[in-house]
Design an enzyme around this catalytic site. Structure first.
Site, mmCIF file in Angstrom:
data_model
loop_
_atom_site.group_PDB
_atom_site.id
_atom_site.type_symbol
_atom_site.label_atom_id
_atom_site.label_comp_id
_atom_site.label_asym_id
_atom_site.label_seq_id
_atom_site.Cartn_x
_atom_site.Cartn_y
_atom_site.Cartn_z
ATOM 1 N N ASP A 12 0.844 -1.189 0.000
ATOM 2 C CA ASP A 12 0.000 0.000 0.000
ATOM 3 C C ASP A 12 0.880 1.241 0.000
ATOM 4 O O ASP A 12 1.547 1.535 0.985
ATOM 5 C CB ASP A 12 -0.908 -0.013 1.234
ATOM 6 C CG ASP A 12 -2.030 1.007 1.160
ATOM 7 O OD1 ASP A 12 -1.873 2.012 0.443
ATOM 8 O OD2 ASP A 12 -3.066 0.798 1.818
ATOM 9 N N ARG A 58 -0.213 4.419 -0.674
ATOM 10 C CA ARG A 58 -1.023 5.630 -0.638
ATOM 11 C C ARG A 58 -0.570 6.614 0.447
ATOM 12 O O ARG A 58 -0.136 6.212 1.516
ATOM 13 C CB ARG A 58 -2.494 5.267 -0.420
ATOM 14 C CG ARG A 58 -3.125 4.568 -1.592
ATOM 15 C CD ARG A 58 -4.521 4.075 -1.287
ATOM 16 N NE ARG A 58 -4.524 2.972 -0.328
ATOM 17 C CZ ARG A 58 -5.618 2.343 0.064
ATOM 18 N NH1 ARG A 58 -6.801 2.721 -0.411
ATOM 19 N NH2 ARG A 58 -5.542 1.347 0.922
#
Length: 253
Positions: A176, A178
């Site tokens: 991830d 983000r």
């Protein structure tokens, strides 16, 4: 050398009233809005206020300079984030927020391989029913931050036995990637009171807490489970640490 663009003073006056500058470590975020946006939610019209923001290295109060650069900046080839605000988001005692990552396949095409489209619509519905809240629609988050083309490659690997985590890792990405820092700066500019976060993802909770925001509660968002996304949702819980149904926020543990 191209001629310098000169704008009608009335145009600049109208735009300047709706542009807010938010200082960042690398420049500034220019937040445009609010703009009235009536939204169709299951056949009913809900009134939202829409904002969009642009991250720039240049820091200036001369917003005409920023506007003048837009036509040469190829912004149509880049992604910009935005936020839908409902009700008295600034001053209401309680408000829901959702940090929603752009999902081309789920949000636009209605793909059943993920639950993103369902989460988008349900979040907007929750916010409208609550009476105040904001949905942040975050650019550059496709495929947990790997981009649309890389996501297509990851889908091929998933069709051949890899789960969503391993597919990203095999392509050289982290699980991830983000980042929520810009969204958090915009949130702080729009509201200082506590918020309730709509999420199953503890990383979003951690990002808000580390930024000093008061998260008073969490609303889970599970649903639309099918044969097409069952493994995907299971991987979210078992490998990405998403909170299962019934698990609470930091204040409820």
């Amino acid at each position: 050398m191209p001629a310098v663009k000169h704008f009608d003073p009335k145009v600049i006056s109208l735009l300047q009233e709706r542009i807010q500058r938010i200082q960042t470590d690398k420049g500034a975020i220019y937040l445009v809005g609010p703009i009235k946006l009536p939204v169709n939610l299951e056949g009913e019209t809900a009134e939202f206020k829409w904002y969009c923001w642009l991250n720039c290295h240049e820091v200036t109060e001369d917003f005409e300079r920023i506007v003048a650069k837009l036509s040469a900046a190829n912004l149509a080839e880049l992604q910009q984030s935005s936020v839908l605000v409902h009700g008295d988001f600034s001053d209401a005692e309680h408000a829901l927020i959702r940090f929603h990552s752009i999902c081309h396949t789920g949000d636009i095409f209605g793909s059943k391989r993920c639950d993103c489209g369902y989460q988008l619509k349900q979040s907007m519905k929750h916010i409208a029913e609550q009476g105040s809240g904001a949905l942040f629609y975050l650019a550059n988050h496709e495929g947990r931050g790997i981009g649309l083309f890389s996501k297509a490659l990851a889908y091929i690997l998933q069709e051949n036995g890899f789960d969503t985590v391993d597919a990203n890792l095999q392509l050289g990405f982290v699980d991830d990637a983000r980042d929520y820092s810009d969204a958090i700066k915009v949130l702080k500019a729009l509201r200082t009171k506590p918020v309730t976060l709509i999420t199953n993802n503890p990383r979003k909770l951690d990002a808000l807490r580390k930024a000093g925001l008061d998260v008073e509660d969490r609303v889970q968002l599970w649903g639309d489970v099918s044969e097409f996304n069952e493994k995907y949702l299971k991987t979210k819980i078992e490998r990405s640490g998403h909170l299962n149904e019934g698990e609470g926020c930091c204040n409820n543990d």
